[in-house]
Design an enzyme around this catalytic site. Structure first.
Site, PDB file in Angstrom:
ATOM      1  N   GLY A 132      -3.476   3.715   1.457  1.00  0.00           N
ATOM      2  CA  GLY A 132      -4.167   3.785   2.743  1.00  0.00           C
ATOM      3  C   GLY A 132      -5.367   4.720   2.665  1.00  0.00           C
ATOM      4  N   SER A 191       0.826  -1.203   0.000  1.00  0.00           N
ATOM      5  CA  SER A 191       0.000   0.000   0.000  1.00  0.00           C
ATOM      6  C   SER A 191       0.866   1.260   0.000  1.00  0.00           C
ATOM      7  CB  SER A 191      -0.884  -0.009   1.245  1.00  0.00           C
ATOM      8  OG  SER A 191      -1.607   1.191   1.337  1.00  0.00           O
ATOM      9  N   ASN A 251      -6.183  -0.955   1.974  1.00  0.00           N
ATOM     10  CA  ASN A 251      -5.484  -0.655   3.208  1.00  0.00           C
ATOM     11  C   ASN A 251      -6.255   0.465   3.899  1.00  0.00           C
ATOM     12  OD1 ASN A 251      -3.461   1.116   4.755  1.00  0.00           O
ATOM     13  ND2 ASN A 251      -2.233  -0.703   4.375  1.00  0.00           N
ATOM     14  N   CYS A 262       1.396   2.950  10.553  1.00  0.00           N
ATOM     15  CA  CYS A 262       1.952   4.084   9.824  1.00  0.00           C
ATOM     16  C   CYS A 262       2.844   4.903  10.745  1.00  0.00           C
ATOM     17  CB  CYS A 262       0.864   4.985   9.247  1.00  0.00           C
ATOM     18  SG  CYS A 262       1.598   6.402   8.395  1.00  0.00           S
ATOM     19  N   ASN A 265      -4.048  -0.806   8.613  1.00  0.00           N
ATOM     20  CA  ASN A 265      -2.792  -0.091   8.842  1.00  0.00           C
ATOM     21  C   ASN A 265      -2.753   0.395  10.286  1.00  0.00           C
ATOM     22  OD1 ASN A 265      -0.568   1.524   8.870  1.00  0.00           O
ATOM     23  ND2 ASN A 265      -1.117   2.708   7.052  1.00  0.00           N
ATOM     24  N   LYS A 277      -1.562  -5.006   9.323  1.00  0.00           N
ATOM     25  CA  LYS A 277      -0.167  -4.789   8.909  1.00  0.00           C
ATOM     26  C   LYS A 277       0.614  -4.263  10.098  1.00  0.00           C
ATOM     27  CE  LYS A 277       2.504  -2.229   5.397  1.00  0.00           C
ATOM     28  NZ  LYS A 277       2.382  -1.457   4.139  1.00  0.00           N
TER      29      LYS A 277
END
Lengths: 312, 290
Positions: free
Chosen positions: A54, A29, A107, A138, A135, A173
């Site tokens: 994302g 992503s 994502n 990040c 996600n 993730k």
């Protein structure tokens, strides 16, 4: 780009929750936009799946300008999940992807557990979405983002909320910016994740010694990605693959079939190619072809026969 | 945009730190418009990692059946240092042409190119187009070249060969004009009384663009500027090369649905992608101090 993807003598397909991938290679992503940006270079149908940028409930403008710095063998960047928001994704971006037969994984990111769940509900009703990558990793978002990925209880809460909001394949993730990543992988599995992908970027920084300021301007820090993180990622994927039963998707500095095979031998079911898509937009096709050639040369019928066969 | 495997035909130093490279690339040469750029993979060794973007200086027939492009670059970091070591016959992987280049203002009579340092090459293809029209007496071309020192003055001969008036400013003096190109620009517009009938096309450091802002607004002269940013992909995927833009101005010039500009929910600004919406912007679109 010519490809030998139609060769059926070896089986590259893998399952990721409810999704069957024709091969184990997907874009990470944020390095592949919404697919359309790469259409001049590759046929999206040749990929295992497409994982899009994302996506958040509301549009986000992301980080300040001066978002990218090259470092030896890699990238330091802060994009801050700039995206058009889930509604415009469905209205403007998804119709293009529906023309292809490739599974689409979205994502998602959010600032609260409720936001993650809400985005998931909206995406679940949209035609043409096969999976959700959560996600929680990040490195460049102050609220939300990695906050959910560095506390196992928060990780559990987000994954559970998304799980309860959808029947689609759910894949959190993970961030590498933790002491023991296996605790987070276990929390995801307990919360009902169908698969786990790792890793997102390591938090890093770079200082201009003349201006005494960050090379990323007001963003100060960013995520380190690219070939330089591959050994770090590989070891973390190996650790996680040993403690969970759900499929693990390896991410981190993959630029070649050999890199991808290392992750598969370490236990990954599939891989995501990130930073290197930005260098060679066709690299995923070369990786798919290279994995097939490896299997053919070694007379191996499918990926199941080599996954996790790294000899410790 | 497409991929083209090219071959280095020549690579030579023009002035200390400035190099010119000739690449055999017939496909890209045929497709490139003034102000567009290409993305070069400077090594197959994955370090330096990213491709490097360069605006095409000139598309040429090199003779011997070879057509291609010329780039003029300055050694500023690892990527350009690797490039400067390349020799004739070496292969280079290109992606191009990329981005949105200059748009000729057909409604104006006097066309002024303003270039500084390594920004200068980005203006040459446009200069060639304007020169042809100037030869037909359709317009007037004025070329303003800026350099910090006389030693850093490049491409003077090439620009002087065009059908136009070339003026050179050197910051520490010793040539036509002693000082900054922007002061020369203001004086010229003022003394020639051309404010109502001229257009500016510029490439140089952001400080130069900032100095142009009050001139353009005082005389109400349109200016297109070629912006520079660190780029990841060059194709609009990574969102690294953003540039802060003014919403009102962007709406005036662009069809927002086909652009990559994203605005903030409230307020009057947003981010454009230099690789897709640019590298050429109208000067009033760009917000220089974020």
């Amino acid at each position: 780009m010519s490809s030998i993807v139609d060769d059926t003598s070896v089986n590259l397909s893998v399952n990721l929750g409810k999704i069957q991938l024709k091969n184990p290679v997907m874009p990470a992503s944020g390095t592949f936009g919404y697919g359309e940006e790469f259409a001049d270079f590759i046929n999206l149908n040749d990929l295992g799946a497409v994982i899009v940028k994302g996506t958040t409930l509301r549009p986000r403008l992301g980080s300040f300008q001066h978002r990218l710095v090259e470092i030896p063998g890699g990238s330091l960047c802060s994009i801050g999940i700039q995206n058009v928001g889930v509604d415009r994704f469905i209205a403007d971006k998804l119709p293009y992807l529906r023309q292809f037969r490739v599974p689409v994984i979205v994502n998602i990111a959010g600032e609260s557990v409720e936001e993650f769940a809400r985005v998931t509900e909206i995406l679940s009703k949209a035609e043409g979405v096969s999976g959700i990558e959560i996600n929680i990793s990040c490195p460049n978002v102050k609220k939300g983002g990695m906050h959910f990925g560095v506390d196992p209880d928060a990780t559990f809460a987000v994954v559970r909320a998304v799980r309860n909001a959808t029947d689609l394949t759910v894949m959190p993730k993970l961030t590498p910016n933790v002491t023991d990543i296996t605790a987070f992988a276990r929390a995801c599995e307990e919360a009902g994740a169908d698969a786990i992908s790792l890793i997102n970027g390591f938090v890093g920084m770079s200082i201009d010694v003349n201006s005494k300021r960050s090379r990323l301007g007001k963003n100060l820090t960013g995520g380190v990605t690219g070939p330089c993180i591959k050994p770090l990622a590989l070891r973390l994927v190996w650790q996680v693959a040993q403690v969970v039963n759900v499929p693990v998707v390896g991410i981190g500095g993959i630029t070649s079939a050999e890199d991808a095979l290392e992750f598969i031998l370490a236990g990954a079911c599939a891989v995501e190619v990130g930073t290197y898509n930005l260098v060679d937009p066709w690299v995923m096709i070369e990786i798919i072809d290279g994995i097939r050639s490896y299997l053919m040369e070694k007379k191996i019928s499918g990926l199941n026969a080599i996954r996790g066969t790294f000899e410790a | 945009m497409f991929r083209e495997e090219s071959t280095v035909l020549a690579n030579e130093e023009l002035a200390p730190g400035f190099w010119k490279m000739r690449l055999v690339a017939p496909g890209i040469a045929a497709a490139t418009k003034p102000g567009q750029f290409i993305n070069i993979k400077v090594t197959r060794c994955k370090d330096p990692l990213f491709r490097r973007p360069f605006t095409v200086f000139r598309c040429s027939d090199f003779g011997g059946g070879n057509t291609g492009i010329e780039l003029v670059y300055e050694i500023v970091g690892r990527g350009t240092r690797v490039m400067s070591a390349m020799r004739k016959g070496e292969g280079l992987d290109l992606i191009g042409p990329l981005g949105r280049g200059f748009e000729l203002r057909h409604d104006k009579r006097v066309h002024i190119l303003v270039g500084s340092g390594v920004g200068l090459p980005a203006l040459f293809m446009l200069g060639e187009e304007l020169s042809l029209a100037a030869g037909r007496r359709e317009l007037e071309l004025v070329i303003m070249i800026d350099a910090k020192t006389k030693k850093r003055l490049i491409l003077e001969e090439e620009f002087r060969s065009l059908n136009g008036k070339t003026m050179i400013s050197i910051h520490d003096g010793g040539y036509d004009y002693h000082g900054y190109v922007t002061e020369m620009l203001r004086t010229y517009i003022d003394e020639e009384g051309i404010a109502a009938d001229c257009a500016i096309y510029a490439c140089g450091p952001e400080l130069m663009f900032k100095a142009m802002v009050p001139i353009c607004s005082q005389y109400n002269v349109p200016a297109q500027i070629s912006m520079e940013r660190n780029m990841g992909c060059g194709v609009g995927a990574c969102l690294s090369c953003v540039c802060r833009v003014n919403k009102e101005a962007v709406m005036k010039y662009r069809d927002i649905r086909s652009s990559h500009v994203q605005f903030e929910d409230e307020g009057n600004s947003g981010y454009a992608l230099v690789c897709r919406d640019g590298p050429v912007f109208n000067i009033d679109e760009v917000i220089f101090d974020e």
